[in-house]
Motif scaffolding. Sequence first.
Motif, PDB file in Angstrom:
ATOM      1  N   SER A  20     100.739  13.576 139.749  1.00  0.00           N
ATOM      2  CA  SER A  20      99.674  14.578 139.679  1.00  0.00           C
ATOM      3  C   SER A  20      98.580  14.138 138.720  1.00  0.00           C
ATOM      4  O   SER A  20      98.832  13.390 137.766  1.00  0.00           O
ATOM      5  CB  SER A  20     100.239  15.914 139.184  1.00  0.00           C
ATOM      6  OG  SER A  20     101.216  16.424 140.053  1.00  0.00           O
ATOM      7  N   LEU A  21      97.398  14.635 138.976  1.00  0.00           N
ATOM      8  CA  LEU A  21      96.266  14.486 138.072  1.00  0.00           C
ATOM      9  C   LEU A  21      95.448  15.772 138.132  1.00  0.00           C
ATOM     10  O   LEU A  21      95.438  16.446 139.171  1.00  0.00           O
ATOM     11  CB  LEU A  21      95.361  13.312 138.476  1.00  0.00           C
ATOM     12  CG  LEU A  21      95.819  11.895 138.160  1.00  0.00           C
ATOM     13  CD1 LEU A  21      94.855  10.891 138.799  1.00  0.00           C
ATOM     14  CD2 LEU A  21      95.913  11.659 136.669  1.00  0.00           C
ATOM     15  N   ARG A  22      94.752  16.071 137.047  1.00  0.00           N
ATOM     16  CA  ARG A  22      93.820  17.185 137.064  1.00  0.00           C
ATOM     17  C   ARG A  22      92.435  16.672 136.692  1.00  0.00           C
ATOM     18  O   ARG A  22      92.235  16.144 135.602  1.00  0.00           O
ATOM     19  CB  ARG A  22      94.241  18.296 136.108  1.00  0.00           C
ATOM     20  CG  ARG A  22      93.373  19.542 136.278  1.00  0.00           C
ATOM     21  CD  ARG A  22      93.810  20.693 135.398  1.00  0.00           C
ATOM     22  NE  ARG A  22      93.310  20.574 134.042  1.00  0.00           N
ATOM     23  CZ  ARG A  22      93.086  21.611 133.233  1.00  0.00           C
ATOM     24  NH1 ARG A  22      93.333  22.846 133.657  1.00  0.00           N
ATOM     25  NH2 ARG A  22      92.646  21.416 132.009  1.00  0.00           N
ATOM     26  N   LEU A  23      91.511  16.839 137.608  1.00  0.00           N
ATOM     27  CA  LEU A  23      90.130  16.466 137.358  1.00  0.00           C
ATOM     28  C   LEU A  23      89.364  17.669 136.828  1.00  0.00           C
ATOM     29  O   LEU A  23      89.627  18.800 137.218  1.00  0.00           O
ATOM     30  CB  LEU A  23      89.465  15.966 138.640  1.00  0.00           C
ATOM     31  CG  LEU A  23      90.143  14.812 139.372  1.00  0.00           C
ATOM     32  CD1 LEU A  23      89.304  14.386 140.570  1.00  0.00           C
ATOM     33  CD2 LEU A  23      90.418  13.648 138.454  1.00  0.00           C
ATOM     34  N   SER A  24      88.405  17.386 135.959  1.00  0.00           N
ATOM     35  CA  SER A  24      87.528  18.425 135.425  1.00  0.00           C
ATOM     36  C   SER A  24      86.089  18.076 135.741  1.00  0.00           C
ATOM     37  O   SER A  24      85.715  16.899 135.779  1.00  0.00           O
ATOM     38  CB  SER A  24      87.684  18.553 133.911  1.00  0.00           C
ATOM     39  OG  SER A  24      89.003  18.902 133.557  1.00  0.00           O
ATOM     40  N   SER A  48      87.130  19.616 148.561  1.00  0.00           N
ATOM     41  CA  SER A  48      87.356  21.018 148.240  1.00  0.00           C
ATOM     42  C   SER A  48      86.078  21.600 147.652  1.00  0.00           C
ATOM     43  O   SER A  48      85.189  20.862 147.208  1.00  0.00           O
ATOM     44  CB  SER A  48      88.501  21.148 147.224  1.00  0.00           C
ATOM     45  OG  SER A  48      88.782  22.500 146.952  1.00  0.00           O
ATOM     46  N   CYS A  49      86.006  22.920 147.677  1.00  0.00           N
ATOM     47  CA  CYS A  49      84.823  23.578 147.138  1.00  0.00           C
ATOM     48  C   CYS A  49      85.202  24.967 146.649  1.00  0.00           C
ATOM     49  O   CYS A  49      86.114  25.607 147.210  1.00  0.00           O
ATOM     50  CB  CYS A  49      83.750  23.689 148.215  1.00  0.00           C
ATOM     51  SG  CYS A  49      82.195  24.402 147.638  1.00  0.00           S
ATOM     52  N   ILE A  50      84.500  25.431 145.622  1.00  0.00           N
ATOM     53  CA  ILE A  50      84.701  26.783 145.130  1.00  0.00           C
ATOM     54  C   ILE A  50      83.345  27.427 144.920  1.00  0.00           C
ATOM     55  O   ILE A  50      82.405  26.802 144.422  1.00  0.00           O
ATOM     56  CB  ILE A  50      85.534  26.796 143.830  1.00  0.00           C
ATOM     57  CG1 ILE A  50      85.866  28.232 143.411  1.00  0.00           C
ATOM     58  CG2 ILE A  50      84.835  26.041 142.700  1.00  0.00           C
ATOM     59  CD1 ILE A  50      86.972  28.314 142.356  1.00  0.00           C
ATOM     60  N   ARG A  51      83.254  28.674 145.351  1.00  0.00           N
ATOM     61  CA  ARG A  51      82.029  29.420 145.163  1.00  0.00           C
ATOM     62  C   ARG A  51      82.165  30.192 143.860  1.00  0.00           C
ATOM     63  O   ARG A  51      83.002  31.093 143.763  1.00  0.00           O
ATOM     64  CB  ARG A  51      81.819  30.363 146.355  1.00  0.00           C
ATOM     65  CG  ARG A  51      80.397  30.693 146.660  1.00  0.00           C
ATOM     66  CD  ARG A  51      80.228  31.203 148.055  1.00  0.00           C
ATOM     67  NE  ARG A  51      81.107  32.313 148.360  1.00  0.00           N
ATOM     68  CZ  ARG A  51      81.348  32.744 149.590  1.00  0.00           C
ATOM     69  NH1 ARG A  51      80.784  32.129 150.621  1.00  0.00           N
ATOM     70  NH2 ARG A  51      82.151  33.767 149.812  1.00  0.00           N
ATOM     71  N   ILE A  87      91.739  23.976 143.671  1.00  0.00           N
ATOM     72  CA  ILE A  87      90.489  24.035 142.932  1.00  0.00           C
ATOM     73  C   ILE A  87      90.427  25.365 142.193  1.00  0.00           C
ATOM     74  O   ILE A  87      90.885  26.396 142.695  1.00  0.00           O
ATOM     75  CB  ILE A  87      89.280  23.859 143.882  1.00  0.00           C
ATOM     76  CG1 ILE A  87      87.991  23.627 143.096  1.00  0.00           C
ATOM     77  CG2 ILE A  87      89.153  25.034 144.850  1.00  0.00           C
ATOM     78  CD1 ILE A  87      86.809  23.198 143.973  1.00  0.00           C
ATOM     79  N   SER A  88      89.895  25.329 140.971  1.00  0.00           N
ATOM     80  CA  SER A  88      89.754  26.549 140.195  1.00  0.00           C
ATOM     81  C   SER A  88      88.520  26.428 139.316  1.00  0.00           C
ATOM     82  O   SER A  88      87.977  25.335 139.126  1.00  0.00           O
ATOM     83  CB  SER A  88      91.000  26.809 139.345  1.00  0.00           C
ATOM     84  OG  SER A  88      91.209  25.758 138.427  1.00  0.00           O
ATOM     85  N   SER A  89      88.111  27.556 138.800  1.00  0.00           N
ATOM     86  CA  SER A  89      86.875  27.591 138.015  1.00  0.00           C
ATOM     87  C   SER A  89      87.066  28.434 136.774  1.00  0.00           C
ATOM     88  O   SER A  89      87.672  29.510 136.841  1.00  0.00           O
ATOM     89  CB  SER A  89      85.756  28.185 138.882  1.00  0.00           C
ATOM     90  OG  SER A  89      84.556  28.301 138.150  1.00  0.00           O
ATOM     91  N   THR A  92      83.149  25.165 133.961  1.00  0.00           N
ATOM     92  CA  THR A  92      83.970  24.013 134.326  1.00  0.00           C
ATOM     93  C   THR A  92      84.793  24.331 135.565  1.00  0.00           C
ATOM     94  O   THR A  92      85.344  25.433 135.687  1.00  0.00           O
ATOM     95  CB  THR A  92      84.897  23.612 133.169  1.00  0.00           C
ATOM     96  OG1 THR A  92      84.092  23.255 132.035  1.00  0.00           O
ATOM     97  CG2 THR A  92      85.763  22.414 133.537  1.00  0.00           C
ATOM     98  N   VAL A  93      84.853  23.376 136.457  1.00  0.00           N
ATOM     99  CA  VAL A  93      85.684  23.462 137.654  1.00  0.00           C
ATOM    100  C   VAL A  93      86.761  22.391 137.567  1.00  0.00           C
ATOM    101  O   VAL A  93      86.498  21.268 137.121  1.00  0.00           O
ATOM    102  CB  VAL A  93      84.833  23.293 138.920  1.00  0.00           C
ATOM    103  CG1 VAL A  93      85.699  23.120 140.156  1.00  0.00           C
ATOM    104  CG2 VAL A  93      83.908  24.491 139.097  1.00  0.00           C
TER     105      VAL A  93
END
Length: 122
Positions: free
Chosen positions: A17-21, A49-52, A70-72, A78-79
């Motif tokens: 796993s990795l988490r990108l910011s 992926s995309c987040i509104r 994806i989260s915000s 920061t996403v």
Amino acid sequence: EVQLVESGGGLVQAGGSLRLSCAASGFTFDEYAIGWFRQVPGKEREGVSCIRSSDGSTYYADSVKGRFTISSDNAKNTVYLQMNSLKPEDTAVYYCAAGPGCSYYYTSYDYWGQGTQVTVSS
């Protein structure tokens, strides 16, 4: 000045796993959608992926559904892209981008980060 700064890439084994910011500044964060794209040499940039930011709606490419989240954090502008069960075919440079709405077409986005390399070894 608009800035999008990605971080969190690296080398990981398959299944890891990795988490990108993606840290954003210089624009009104909750008026934009933030998308993640990836690109390998010789291929077109691919929407992942995309987040509104306004309502938290999320979208995923079929290739990452069930593995990426994806989260915000609107307070931090920061996403995040949590990537689990990584596969060698996920290897790419990952970019975040800001645009007026979510789209899998990279031409729909106004601002881009510099990218972060993700390498998944088999």
